[in-house]
Design a protein around this motif. Structure first.
Motif, PDB file in Angstrom:
ATOM      1  N   GLY A 201      -5.849  -7.998  -0.522  1.00  0.00           N
ATOM      2  CA  GLY A 201      -4.607  -8.491   0.067  1.00  0.00           C
ATOM      3  C   GLY A 201      -4.821  -9.158   1.414  1.00  0.00           C
ATOM      4  O   GLY A 201      -4.302 -10.250   1.674  1.00  0.00           O
TER       5      GLY A 201
ATOM      6  N   ILE B 204     -11.154  -2.571  -7.084  1.00  0.00           N
ATOM      7  CA  ILE B 204      -9.977  -2.391  -7.933  1.00  0.00           C
ATOM      8  C   ILE B 204     -10.389  -2.287  -9.393  1.00  0.00           C
ATOM      9  O   ILE B 204      -9.909  -1.425 -10.143  1.00  0.00           O
ATOM     10  CB  ILE B 204      -8.985  -3.555  -7.732  1.00  0.00           C
ATOM     11  CG1 ILE B 204      -8.385  -3.505  -6.327  1.00  0.00           C
ATOM     12  CG2 ILE B 204      -7.869  -3.506  -8.777  1.00  0.00           C
ATOM     13  CD1 ILE B 204      -7.584  -4.740  -5.957  1.00  0.00           C
TER      14      ILE B 204
ATOM     15  N   ALA C 121      -2.432   5.639  -7.594  1.00  0.00           N
ATOM     16  CA  ALA C 121      -3.544   4.872  -7.016  1.00  0.00           C
ATOM     17  C   ALA C 121      -4.413   5.723  -6.092  1.00  0.00           C
ATOM     18  O   ALA C 121      -5.632   5.530  -6.038  1.00  0.00           O
ATOM     19  CB  ALA C 121      -3.007   3.661  -6.259  1.00  0.00           C
TER      20      ALA C 121
ATOM     21  N   THR D  25      -7.370  -2.819  -2.741  1.00  0.00           N
ATOM     22  CA  THR D  25      -6.124  -3.586  -2.617  1.00  0.00           C
ATOM     23  C   THR D  25      -5.978  -4.138  -1.214  1.00  0.00           C
ATOM     24  O   THR D  25      -5.548  -5.288  -1.019  1.00  0.00           O
ATOM     25  CB  THR D  25      -4.917  -2.698  -2.963  1.00  0.00           C
ATOM     26  OG1 THR D  25      -5.059  -2.215  -4.310  1.00  0.00           O
ATOM     27  CG2 THR D  25      -3.617  -3.483  -2.842  1.00  0.00           C
TER      28      THR D  25
ATOM     29  N   LEU E 166       0.816  -1.207   0.000  1.00  0.00           N
ATOM     30  CA  LEU E 166       0.000   0.000   0.000  1.00  0.00           C
ATOM     31  C   LEU E 166       0.854   1.263   0.000  1.00  0.00           C
ATOM     32  O   LEU E 166       0.498   2.262  -0.639  1.00  0.00           O
ATOM     33  CB  LEU E 166      -0.948  -0.021   1.201  1.00  0.00           C
ATOM     34  CG  LEU E 166      -2.058  -1.071   1.120  1.00  0.00           C
ATOM     35  CD1 LEU E 166      -2.770  -1.213   2.461  1.00  0.00           C
ATOM     36  CD2 LEU E 166      -3.070  -0.709   0.034  1.00  0.00           C
TER      37      LEU E 166
ATOM     38  N   LEU F 291       1.976   1.710  -3.631  1.00  0.00           N
ATOM     39  CA  LEU F 291       0.895   2.194  -4.474  1.00  0.00           C
ATOM     40  C   LEU F 291       0.567   3.651  -4.187  1.00  0.00           C
ATOM     41  O   LEU F 291       0.264   4.435  -5.099  1.00  0.00           O
ATOM     42  CB  LEU F 291      -0.355   1.326  -4.278  1.00  0.00           C
ATOM     43  CG  LEU F 291      -0.286  -0.102  -4.822  1.00  0.00           C
ATOM     44  CD1 LEU F 291      -1.545  -0.868  -4.435  1.00  0.00           C
ATOM     45  CD2 LEU F 291      -0.109  -0.100  -6.337  1.00  0.00           C
TER      46      LEU F 291
END
Length: 285
Positions: A225, A268, A211, A221, A202, A205
């Protein structure tokens, strides 16, 4: 396999030899436990990190909103996490002893319930201040692995939520676990996957891609994840004794991650569309 387990008992790590105690500070009249400290540190460090994230251009809220959010999120974690544990993991016990519901110091918190509680807190706070609740979720999602990681370390120190029997050289004999067999230190597996790895993903990103400008990308995410990590580790973690493996072949932990995985994939997949719609709206305005 069982013969291998018995053969490895002599070389396994004895948890008691590590000198760990669930009590961080004992003043006689007050005992401060590592589990409580993990929650406190997770909230405080998470708050600090959230303020750093808000310094990046395009933040969805100001410092004063973040300060307000801490109170809301703390209530969401405690109420959501405890109520979900009561409802999904051990309802029979709490029906017989309802007074035990408030005994948070004895453990028993559901992360899935905590997520729901925090999410509701964010939505209420965002509506109150007329903010974009989904983008706030993105920022908060980057913070959550800190508390997750600290919580899993506290689980290990407490010698709780141990793994299934193993013949691996790093197997740990936990006091209180049935059979005195070496077991997977599944708490540490979760610390690495849910805490360290998810935090790094994270962070990358957020700071190295765009993102954070795609509403739902970061929280999606996180959900995907965490869901995958928890689903995987459950194969090494001993199921809750009062539940075991459920009739459909999964543990309760795995079952509760399925909606998270599905939601993460959806967020996403649709994040780019939301970003395009937001840009089009800004141009039209």
């Amino acid at each position: 396999m069982m013969s291998g387990l018995f053969a490895d008992v002599a070389t396994a790590i004895d948890f008691t030899s590590l000198g760990l105690s669930p009590i961080a500070l004992d003043l006689g009249f007050l005992q401060l436990r590592w589990y409580s400290l993990a929650y406190i540190a997770g909230i405080l460090v998470g708050w600090w990190y959230l303020l750093r994230l808000l310094q990046a251009p395009g933040a969805p809220m100001a410092r004063r909103h973040a300060d307000d959010l801490v109170t809301w999120a703390t209530l969401g974690i405690i109420l959501g996490g405890r109520l979900a544990y009561v409802l999904f993991y051990d309802p029979a016990r709490f029906l017989q002893h309802p007074g035990d519901i408030v005994k948070l110091w004895e453990g028993g918190m559901s992360f899935h319930g905590g997520v729901i509680g925090v999410s509701l807190a964010i939505i209420l706070m965002a509506r109150r201040h007329k903010l974009d609740w989904l983008r706030i979720h993105d920022y908060v999602a980057c913070v959550v692995p800190i508390g997750l990681g600290l919580g899993r370390l506290a689980n290990f120190v407490n010698g709780e939520l141990w793994g299934r029997p193993t013949d691996a050289s790093w197997g740990v004999i936990f006091p209180g676990a049935p059979g005195d067999l070496p077991r997977h230190p599944s708490q540490l597996y979760e610390f690495v996957l849910e805490g360290v790895v998810l935090f790094v993903v994270l962070w990358f990103l957020f700071y190295k891609t765009d993102a954070r400008r795609k509403p739902g990308m970061l929280v999606g995410t996180f959900l995907l994840g965490y869901g995958l990590a928890r689903f995987f580790v459950e194969f090494f973690r001993e199921p809750d004794i009062q539940l075991g493996t459920l009739s459909w072949g999964l543990t309760m932990g795995q079952t509760l991650t399925l909606p998270m995985i599905a939601g993460g994939i959806y967020l996403i997949a649709t994040a780019g569309r939301r970003a395009s719609g937001k840009r089009a709206g800004l141009r039209a305005g």
